[in-house]
Scaffold this active site. Structure first.
Site, PDB file in Angstrom:
ATOM      1  N   HIS A 165      -4.271  -3.579   6.719  1.00  0.00           N
ATOM      2  CA  HIS A 165      -4.405  -4.116   5.031  1.00  0.00           C
ATOM      3  C   HIS A 165      -5.777  -4.453   4.492  1.00  0.00           C
ATOM      4  CE1 HIS A 165      -3.019  -4.983   1.033  1.00  0.00           C
ATOM      5  NE2 HIS A 165      -3.270  -6.127   1.244  1.00  0.00           N
ATOM      6  N   ASP A 223       0.691  -1.032   0.302  1.00  0.00           N
ATOM      7  CA  ASP A 223      -0.195  -0.105  -0.335  1.00  0.00           C
ATOM      8  C   ASP A 223       0.653   1.571  -0.052  1.00  0.00           C
ATOM      9  OD1 ASP A 223      -2.341  -1.772   0.308  1.00  0.00           O
ATOM     10  OD2 ASP A 223      -1.404  -1.937   2.827  1.00  0.00           O
TER      11      ASP A 223
HETATM   12  N1  LIG Z   1      -0.637  -8.446   2.155  1.00  0.00           N
HETATM   13  C1  LIG Z   1      -0.975  -7.839   1.194  1.00  0.00           C
HETATM   14  O1  LIG Z   1      -0.219  -6.597   0.505  1.00  0.00           O
HETATM   15  C2  LIG Z   1      -1.518  -8.783   0.341  1.00  0.00           C
HETATM   16  C3  LIG Z   1      -1.889  -9.495   0.153  1.00  0.00           C
HETATM   17  N2  LIG Z   1      -2.047 -11.064  -0.711  1.00  0.00           N
HETATM   18  C4  LIG Z   1      -2.745 -11.769   0.337  1.00  0.00           C
HETATM   19  O2  LIG Z   1      -1.813 -13.115  -0.201  1.00  0.00           O
HETATM   20  C5  LIG Z   1      -3.204 -13.997  -0.420  1.00  0.00           C
HETATM   21  C6  LIG Z   1      -1.131 -15.030  -1.225  1.00  0.00           C
HETATM   22  O3  LIG Z   1      -2.078 -14.691  -2.625  1.00  0.00           O
HETATM   23  P1  LIG Z   1      -2.072 -15.514  -3.539  1.00  0.00           P
HETATM   24  O4  LIG Z   1      -0.669 -15.848  -3.788  1.00  0.00           O
HETATM   25  O5  LIG Z   1      -2.005 -14.889  -5.522  1.00  0.00           O
HETATM   26  O6  LIG Z   1      -2.499 -16.911  -3.571  1.00  0.00           O
HETATM   27  P2  LIG Z   1      -3.139 -18.161  -4.754  1.00  0.00           P
HETATM   28  O7  LIG Z   1      -4.140 -18.419  -3.654  1.00  0.00           O
HETATM   29  O8  LIG Z   1      -1.895 -18.002  -5.575  1.00  0.00           O
HETATM   30  O9  LIG Z   1      -1.634 -18.639  -3.580  1.00  0.00           O
HETATM   31  C7  LIG Z   1      -1.850 -19.008  -1.754  1.00  0.00           C
HETATM   32  C8  LIG Z   1      -0.966 -20.730  -2.097  1.00  0.00           C
HETATM   33  O10 LIG Z   1      -1.207 -20.425  -0.612  1.00  0.00           O
HETATM   34  C9  LIG Z   1      -1.779 -22.479  -0.701  1.00  0.00           C
HETATM   35  N3  LIG Z   1      -2.030 -22.543   0.977  1.00  0.00           N
HETATM   36  C10 LIG Z   1      -3.720 -22.433   1.098  1.00  0.00           C
HETATM   37  N4  LIG Z   1      -3.292 -23.210   2.157  1.00  0.00           N
HETATM   38  C11 LIG Z   1      -1.905 -23.089   2.841  1.00  0.00           C
HETATM   39  C12 LIG Z   1      -1.489 -23.917   4.208  1.00  0.00           C
HETATM   40  N5  LIG Z   1      -2.148 -24.124   5.528  1.00  0.00           N
HETATM   41  N6  LIG Z   1      -0.424 -24.079   4.147  1.00  0.00           N
HETATM   42  C13 LIG Z   1       0.550 -23.280   3.108  1.00  0.00           C
HETATM   43  N7  LIG Z   1       0.415 -23.620   1.346  1.00  0.00           N
HETATM   44  C14 LIG Z   1      -0.991 -23.171   1.847  1.00  0.00           C
HETATM   45  C15 LIG Z   1      -2.589 -22.495  -1.494  1.00  0.00           C
HETATM   46  O11 LIG Z   1      -2.411 -23.841  -2.406  1.00  0.00           O
HETATM   47  C16 LIG Z   1      -1.752 -21.833  -2.934  1.00  0.00           C
HETATM   48  O12 LIG Z   1      -1.138 -22.263  -3.408  1.00  0.00           O
HETATM   49  C17 LIG Z   1      -4.456 -13.987   0.174  1.00  0.00           C
HETATM   50  O13 LIG Z   1      -4.443 -14.792   1.165  1.00  0.00           O
HETATM   51  C18 LIG Z   1      -4.194 -12.823  -0.806  1.00  0.00           C
HETATM   52  O14 LIG Z   1      -5.410 -12.333  -0.320  1.00  0.00           O
HETATM   53  C19 LIG Z   1      -2.363 -10.538  -2.020  1.00  0.00           C
HETATM   54  C20 LIG Z   1      -1.239  -9.793  -2.574  1.00  0.00           C
HETATM   55  C21 LIG Z   1      -1.297  -8.476  -1.330  1.00  0.00           C
HETATM   56  O1  LIG Z   2      -7.516  -6.981  -2.160  1.00  0.00           O
HETATM   57  C1  LIG Z   2      -6.804  -8.138  -2.060  1.00  0.00           C
HETATM   58  O2  LIG Z   2      -7.715  -9.056  -1.938  1.00  0.00           O
HETATM   59  C2  LIG Z   2      -5.363  -8.825  -2.766  1.00  0.00           C
HETATM   60  C3  LIG Z   2      -4.488  -7.531  -1.375  1.00  0.00           C
HETATM   61  O3  LIG Z   2      -4.166  -7.608  -0.372  1.00  0.00           O
HETATM   62  C4  LIG Z   2      -4.130  -6.367  -2.488  1.00  0.00           C
HETATM   63  O4  LIG Z   2      -3.440  -6.868  -3.523  1.00  0.00           O
HETATM   64  O5  LIG Z   2      -3.664  -5.347  -1.852  1.00  0.00           O
END
Ligand SMILES: NC(=O)C1=CN([C@@H]2O[C@H](COP(=O)(O)OP(=O)(O)OC[C@H]3O[C@@H](n4cnc5c(N)ncnc54)[C@H](O)[C@@H]3O)[C@@H](O)[C@H]2O)C=CC1
Ligand SMILES: O=C([O-])CC(=O)C(=O)O
Length: 330
Positions: A187, A159
């Protein structure tokens, strides 16, 4: 050659994991002379995909990559790690609020906390990326009492970087010219992106932009809603920018922020700026010697105080909801 550092990435077969692993193995997180051993964790249905990621990492012939462990066993994954980037979980889909993913994700963070506590290296630095990031980090902290609270953080650097990017675009400056924006709070869309203490090319952002209406309106909502917009555009969450920002977060935490520059990190609240205590809240921080400290003494006007109050209240509500989810599951 330095001794390799073991870096855990959970959810490593996912979108962010796929973008993050090569960046870590190229030195973007720990430095260009720091070898790493990657511990990549995912769940059994993703095991094959995880092996594919490992093959690609080997194929990329990355000089700093001293080893790759892929596993679906959390206790194997957390063994001896000095850095843990917690990305694993269920991502938000279009139309969902972060609260909707709460029940699925907090229980993961409770059990992985215990594993980290048992197996990680002393002094492990933890960054929670998966949503709801602040509350997952809080649950992790509550369930890993021997890991100091200051070692458990969540990602609001994305952010922060989005805010830097918006200001740079608006004035036509390089992003490196923009400094000291702040992301306060959660967030989530209640976060408050604040430019009151920021500069661009050494000049206060407000003076450089001369458009208070944009700064209070479109700028704030663009940063708050950027995650949702990217999900709509790509059909998947912001993986490239989340991975890059996770590297920025860890690098600055470990190697320090340049003098006079602050960044935003989700950290355990001590009540600074009247934020509620005992939650993970995003503050402006400076880092030195591997430790962060909240920047103190910034003037907060009534408008900003109201925004901080609202995002703090949301975090207190999220905490209650998370605890309720965990109780119902036990
Ligand atoms: N804080 C931030 O700025 C941001 C946070 N996010 C969050 O990050 C997370 C990941 O996003 P993506 O990679 O796009 O999702 P994704 O679905 O592509 O990857 C998530 C992975 O976590 C795995 N997973 C599920 N349960 C698990 C467990 N118990 N142990 C280990 N692995 C497990 C899934 O199998 C999957 O491969 C989401 O919660 C998303 O909302 C996404 C973008 C920004
Ligand atoms: O908005 C979402 O779920 C993914 C995220 O956290 C971001 O891109 O900041």
């Amino acid at each position: 050659m330095k001794k390799p550092v073991k870096v855990l990435i959970t959810g490593a077969a996912g979108q962010i994991g796929y973008a993050l692993a090569p960046q870590v193995a190229r030195g973007a997180m720990l430095g260009p002379d720091q070898p790493v051993i990657l511990h990549l964790l995912d769940i059994p249905p993703a095991a094959q995909s995880l092996e594919g990621v490992k093959m690609e990492l080997i194929d990329a012939a990355l000089p700093l990559l001293a080893g790759v462990l892929t596993t679906t066993d959390v206790d194997e994954a957390t063994q001896g790690v000095e850095v843990a980037v917690m990305v694993g979980g269920f991502p938000r889909k279009a139309g969902m609020e972060r609260k909707d993913v709460m029940a699925k994700n907090v229980s993961i963070y409770k059990s992985q906390a215990s594993s980290l506590e048992k197996n990680a290296a002393q002094g492990v630095k933890v960054l929670v990326v998966a949503n709801p990031a602040n509350t997952n980090a809080l649950i992790l902290k509550e369930n890993a009492p021997s890991i100091p609270a200051e070692n458990i953080t969540c990602l609001t650097r994305l952010d922060h970087n989005r805010a830097l990017g918006q200001v740079a675009e608006k004035v036509g400056a390089r992003v490196t010219e923009v400094k000291n924006v702040i992301i306060w709070g959660n967030h989530s869309s209640s976060q408050f992106p604040d430019v009151a203490h920021g500069t661009v090319g050494g000049k206060p952002i407000k003076e450089a932009i001369e458009d208070d209406e944009w700064l209070k309106g479109e700028f704030v909502s663009t940063v708050q809603q950027r995650g949702a917009v990217i999900i709509k555009m790509r059909g998947m969450s912001s993986a490239l920018s989340a991975a890059s920002s996770a590297c920025d977060h860890m690098r600055d935490w470990i190697h320090g922020t340049p003098s006079g520059t602050f960044v935003s990190m989700g950290v355990f609240s001590d009540g600074s700026y009247n934020a509620p205590k005992d939650i993970v809240f995003s503050f402006p921080v400076e880092c030195k010697g591997g430790r962060w400290s909240i920047v103190q003494g910034l003037q907060i006007d009534d408008y900003t105080a109201g925004k901080l109050k609202a995002t703090g209240e949301e975090l207190v509500e999220e905490k209650a909801l998370a605890l309720q989810c965990l109780e119902e599951q036990s």
